[in-house]
Design a protein around this motif. Structure first.
Motif, PDB file in Angstrom:
ATOM      1  N   LYS A   1       2.169  -0.299  22.159  1.00 46.72           N
ATOM      2  CA  LYS A   1       3.009  -0.541  23.333  1.00 46.72           C
ATOM      3  C   LYS A   1       2.451   0.222  24.529  1.00 46.72           C
ATOM      4  CE  LYS A   1       7.345  -1.254  20.776  1.00 46.72           C
ATOM      5  NZ  LYS A   1       6.743  -1.165  19.420  1.00 46.72           N
ATOM      6  N   MET A   2       2.234  -0.507  25.633  1.00 45.03           N
ATOM      7  CA  MET A   2       1.690   0.101  26.842  1.00 45.03           C
ATOM      8  C   MET A   2       2.393  -0.475  28.065  1.00 45.03           C
ATOM      9  SD  MET A   2      -0.873   2.110  28.151  1.00 45.03           S
ATOM     10  CE  MET A   2      -2.386   2.056  27.168  1.00 45.03           C
ATOM     11  N   LYS A   3       2.691   0.390  29.028  1.00 47.61           N
ATOM     12  CA  LYS A   3       3.268  -0.058  30.296  1.00 47.61           C
ATOM     13  C   LYS A   3       2.548   0.648  31.435  1.00 47.61           C
ATOM     14  CE  LYS A   3       7.628  -0.524  32.856  1.00 47.61           C
ATOM     15  NZ  LYS A   3       9.093  -0.273  32.817  1.00 47.61           N
ATOM     16  N   ILE A   4       2.039  -0.144  32.367  1.00 46.43           N
ATOM     17  CA  ILE A   4       1.349   0.383  33.544  1.00 46.43           C
ATOM     18  C   ILE A   4       2.078  -0.137  34.774  1.00 46.43           C
ATOM     19  CG2 ILE A   4      -0.841   0.511  34.773  1.00 46.43           C
ATOM     20  CD1 ILE A   4      -2.206  -0.237  32.107  1.00 46.43           C
ATOM     21  N   GLU A   5       2.558   0.765  35.591  1.00 46.73           N
ATOM     22  CA  GLU A   5       3.369   0.369  36.745  1.00 46.73           C
ATOM     23  C   GLU A   5       2.870   1.068  38.003  1.00 46.73           C
ATOM     24  OE1 GLU A   5       8.101  -0.493  37.481  1.00 46.73           O
ATOM     25  OE2 GLU A   5       7.524   1.256  36.287  1.00 46.73           O
ATOM     26  N   GLY A   6       2.686   0.269  39.073  1.00 46.39           N
ATOM     27  CA  GLY A   6       2.232   0.832  40.339  1.00 46.39           C
ATOM     28  C   GLY A   6       2.620  -0.049  41.502  1.00 46.39           C
ATOM     29  N   LYS A   7       2.221   0.369  42.689  1.00 52.41           N
ATOM     30  CA  LYS A   7       2.560  -0.387  43.897  1.00 52.41           C
ATOM     31  C   LYS A   7       1.317  -0.813  44.655  1.00 52.41           C
ATOM     32  CE  LYS A   7       7.235   1.157  45.063  1.00 52.41           C
ATOM     33  NZ  LYS A   7       8.091   1.721  46.129  1.00 52.41           N
ATOM     34  N   LEU A   8       1.348  -2.065  45.096  1.00 55.02           N
ATOM     35  CA  LEU A   8       0.360  -2.583  46.034  1.00 55.02           C
ATOM     36  C   LEU A   8       1.090  -2.792  47.344  1.00 55.02           C
ATOM     37  CD1 LEU A   8      -1.601  -5.197  43.874  1.00 55.02           C
ATOM     38  CD2 LEU A   8      -2.412  -2.992  44.712  1.00 55.02           C
ATOM     39  N   GLY A   9       0.925  -1.848  48.248  1.00 50.86           N
ATOM     40  CA  GLY A   9       1.737  -1.867  49.458  1.00 50.86           C
ATOM     41  C   GLY A   9       3.177  -1.566  49.101  1.00 50.86           C
ATOM     42  N   LEU A  10       4.066  -2.498  49.383  1.00 46.79           N
ATOM     43  CA  LEU A  10       5.480  -2.335  49.064  1.00 46.79           C
ATOM     44  C   LEU A  10       5.884  -3.060  47.791  1.00 46.79           C
ATOM     45  CD1 LEU A  10       6.980  -2.786  52.662  1.00 46.79           C
ATOM     46  CD2 LEU A  10       6.494  -0.637  51.469  1.00 46.79           C
ATOM     47  N   VAL A  11       4.915  -3.722  47.161  1.00 47.50           N
ATOM     48  CA  VAL A  11       5.214  -4.541  45.991  1.00 47.50           C
ATOM     49  C   VAL A  11       4.945  -3.762  44.707  1.00 47.50           C
ATOM     50  CG1 VAL A  11       4.667  -6.659  44.741  1.00 47.50           C
ATOM     51  CG2 VAL A  11       4.652  -6.649  47.239  1.00 47.50           C
ATOM     52  N   THR A  12       5.948  -3.685  43.842  1.00 49.76           N
ATOM     53  CA  THR A  12       5.803  -3.037  42.545  1.00 49.76           C
ATOM     54  C   THR A  12       5.287  -4.041  41.522  1.00 49.76           C
ATOM     55  OG1 THR A  12       7.600  -1.470  42.986  1.00 49.76           O
ATOM     56  CG2 THR A  12       6.995  -1.820  40.685  1.00 49.76           C
ATOM     57  N   VAL A  13       4.250  -3.637  40.813  1.00 50.95           N
ATOM     58  CA  VAL A  13       3.652  -4.483  39.783  1.00 50.95           C
ATOM     59  C   VAL A  13       3.716  -3.738  38.449  1.00 50.95           C
ATOM     60  CG1 VAL A  13       1.587  -5.706  39.009  1.00 50.95           C
ATOM     61  CG2 VAL A  13       2.098  -5.535  41.463  1.00 50.95           C
ATOM     62  N   ALA A  14       4.146  -4.423  37.409  1.00 52.15           N
ATOM     63  CA  ALA A  14       4.235  -3.823  36.078  1.00 52.15           C
ATOM     64  C   ALA A  14       3.494  -4.696  35.072  1.00 52.15           C
ATOM     65  CB  ALA A  14       5.683  -3.654  35.654  1.00 52.15           C
ATOM     66  N   ILE A  15       2.593  -4.061  34.317  1.00 50.89           N
ATOM     67  CA  ILE A  15       1.887  -4.731  33.229  1.00 50.89           C
ATOM     68  C   ILE A  15       2.391  -4.132  31.926  1.00 50.89           C
ATOM     69  CG2 ILE A  15      -0.351  -5.195  32.169  1.00 50.89           C
ATOM     70  CD1 ILE A  15      -1.585  -4.807  34.971  1.00 50.89           C
ATOM     71  N   VAL A  16       2.884  -4.980  31.033  1.00 46.86           N
ATOM     72  CA  VAL A  16       3.451  -4.501  29.770  1.00 46.86           C
ATOM     73  C   VAL A  16       2.750  -5.187  28.610  1.00 46.86           C
ATOM     74  CG1 VAL A  16       5.506  -4.349  28.326  1.00 46.86           C
ATOM     75  CG2 VAL A  16       5.707  -4.041  30.801  1.00 46.86           C
ATOM     76  N   ILE A  17       2.316  -4.388  27.644  1.00 50.61           N
ATOM     77  CA  ILE A  17       1.739  -4.915  26.409  1.00 50.61           C
ATOM     78  C   ILE A  17       2.617  -4.436  25.261  1.00 50.61           C
ATOM     79  CG2 ILE A  17      -0.258  -4.935  24.879  1.00 50.61           C
ATOM     80  CD1 ILE A  17      -1.971  -4.308  27.381  1.00 50.61           C
ATOM     81  N   ASN A  18       3.115  -5.374  24.493  1.00 50.85           N
ATOM     82  CA  ASN A  18       3.972  -5.053  23.355  1.00 50.85           C
ATOM     83  C   ASN A  18       3.516  -5.906  22.177  1.00 50.85           C
ATOM     84  OD1 ASN A  18       6.048  -4.662  21.473  1.00 50.85           O
ATOM     85  ND2 ASN A  18       7.582  -4.392  23.078  1.00 50.85           N
ATOM     86  N   GLY A  19       2.721  -5.315  21.300  1.00 51.04           N
ATOM     87  CA  GLY A  19       2.177  -6.083  20.191  1.00 51.04           C
ATOM     88  C   GLY A  19       1.245  -7.173  20.685  1.00 51.04           C
ATOM     89  N   ASP A  20       1.570  -8.423  20.365  1.00 54.53           N
ATOM     90  CA  ASP A  20       0.726  -9.556  20.734  1.00 54.53           C
ATOM     91  C   ASP A  20       1.111 -10.193  22.067  1.00 54.53           C
ATOM     92  OD1 ASP A  20      -0.749  -9.326  18.402  1.00 54.53           O
ATOM     93  OD2 ASP A  20       0.536 -10.713  17.279  1.00 54.53           O
ATOM     94  N   VAL A  21       2.064  -9.600  22.766  1.00 52.40           N
ATOM     95  CA  VAL A  21       2.530 -10.183  24.031  1.00 52.40           C
ATOM     96  C   VAL A  21       2.158  -9.282  25.206  1.00 52.40           C
ATOM     97  CG1 VAL A  21       4.513 -11.014  25.341  1.00 52.40           C
ATOM     98  CG2 VAL A  21       4.451 -11.317  22.855  1.00 52.40           C
ATOM     99  N   LYS A  22       1.571  -9.883  26.221  1.00 54.91           N
ATOM    100  CA  LYS A  22       1.249  -9.172  27.459  1.00 54.91           C
ATOM    101  C   LYS A  22       1.958  -9.870  28.610  1.00 54.91           C
ATOM    102  CE  LYS A  22      -2.579  -7.713  30.445  1.00 54.91           C
ATOM    103  NZ  LYS A  22      -4.053  -7.649  30.618  1.00 54.91           N
ATOM    104  N   SER A  23       2.600  -9.084  29.470  1.00 58.53           N
ATOM    105  CA  SER A  23       3.307  -9.668  30.608  1.00 58.53           C
ATOM    106  C   SER A  23       2.914  -8.964  31.897  1.00 58.53           C
ATOM    107  CB  SER A  23       4.824  -9.577  30.411  1.00 58.53           C
ATOM    108  OG  SER A  23       5.262  -8.221  30.481  1.00 58.53           O
ATOM    109  N   ILE A  24       2.974  -9.700  32.982  1.00 57.16           N
ATOM    110  CA  ILE A  24       2.750  -9.164  34.327  1.00 57.16           C
ATOM    111  C   ILE A  24       3.954  -9.536  35.177  1.00 57.16           C
ATOM    112  CG2 ILE A  24       1.279  -9.200  36.375  1.00 57.16           C
ATOM    113  CD1 ILE A  24      -1.052  -9.989  34.605  1.00 57.16           C
ATOM    114  N   LYS A  25       4.564  -8.534  35.778  1.00 61.33           N
ATOM    115  CA  LYS A  25       5.748  -8.775  36.597  1.00 61.33           C
ATOM    116  C   LYS A  25       5.577  -8.147  37.975  1.00 61.33           C
ATOM    117  CE  LYS A  25       8.860  -8.719  32.580  1.00 61.33           C
ATOM    118  NZ  LYS A  25      10.052  -8.084  31.964  1.00 61.33           N
TER     119      LYS A  25
END
Length: 245
Positions: free
Chosen positions: A80-104
């Motif tokens: 399980k991995m979560k990477i969260e940061g900001k590009l300007g004013l926009v928050t971006v989160a990348i989450v890996i949980n087992g076999d599923v990866k998501s970008i929000k």
């Protein structure tokens, strides 16, 4: 006299074998024993230096992660991995949980998921942070273990590959006993160097040693990027809800 000489040589060889000839299973057992209490880590990763043209030599998309000047990273063993940061004013989160990866990125109305079961290169684990644990043997196939003399004594040199990409070799160098990860190299299919990571300023947090500074070099040996870790917390008990894809 000759028999005495043979005995002396045998003793010396056995001594060297005990010091330098440990097998892969023995090393794995030692790493497991030293780091088995590691459960999770939270940290802030701050970019100190980024040379975009040199980063692109590692991969066309490699500079993307350096666009985030500061990110919060949360990792919970084993997958399980979560990477969260900001590009300007926009928050971006990348989450890996087992076999599923998501970008929000809610501010841009982006929410994507993908199954990465057949794309293990898209996974990220403790080794990507700069931590050496028994997880290496679960995520990769170890192909060779050797010893080298480093500046401060003996080092283990461990080569390994992914099960679905056996031509793309990776090699790490780690200290015995502490199991500090000091260097990691990644190679292309043809055996040429792709990138080199140098880890320094280690500090111990519970059962593991975590680097405080990471330099990344490209195939030409040029420094492409530097980052540092801050606000490090180990085994804080990160809830699984943090890694909801």
């Amino acid at each position: 006299m000759r028999s005495v000489l043979k005995l002396v040589v045998l003793i010396i060889l056995l001594s060297l074998l005990a010091t330098f000839g440990q097998t892969d299973p023995e090393i794995r057992a030692q790493v497991r024993q030293a780091t088995q209490a590691f459960k999770d880590i939270t940290l802030t990763c701050r970019v100190l230096y980024a040379n975009i043209p040199e980063l692109k030599k590692i991969g066309k998309d490699f500079p993307n992660s350096y666009e985030f000047k500061s990110t919060t990273i949360k990792y919970k063993a084993p997958d399980k991995m979560k990477i969260e940061g900001k590009l300007g004013l926009v928050t971006v989160a990348i989450v890996i949980n087992g076999d599923v990866k998501s970008i929000k990125a809610p501010g841009l109305h982006i929410s994507k998921k993908e199954n990465i079961a057949r794309q293990p290169h898209k996974r990220q684990g403790d080794l990507d942070i700069g931590i050496f644990t028994d997880q290496l043997w679960q995520d990769y196939i170890v192909t060779n273990v050797e010893t080298e003399e480093g500046q401060n004594g003996k080092l283990y040199r461990i080569a390994f590959v992914r099960s679905n990409s056996k031509n793309k070799k990776l090699v790490l160098w780690a200290e015995p006993k502490t199991w500090k990860l000091l260097k990691l190299e990644k190679y292309e299919d043809d055996g040429t160097l792709k990138s080199r990571y140098i880890y320094s300023n280690h500090r111990r947090y519970g059962p593991i040693w975590v680097p405080g500074h990471i330099d990344v070099y490209n195939r030409d040996g040029k420094l492409a990027g530097s980052t540092m870790y801050e606000n490090i917390k180990v085994n804080s008990g990160i809830p699984d809800s943090e890694f909801k894809p």
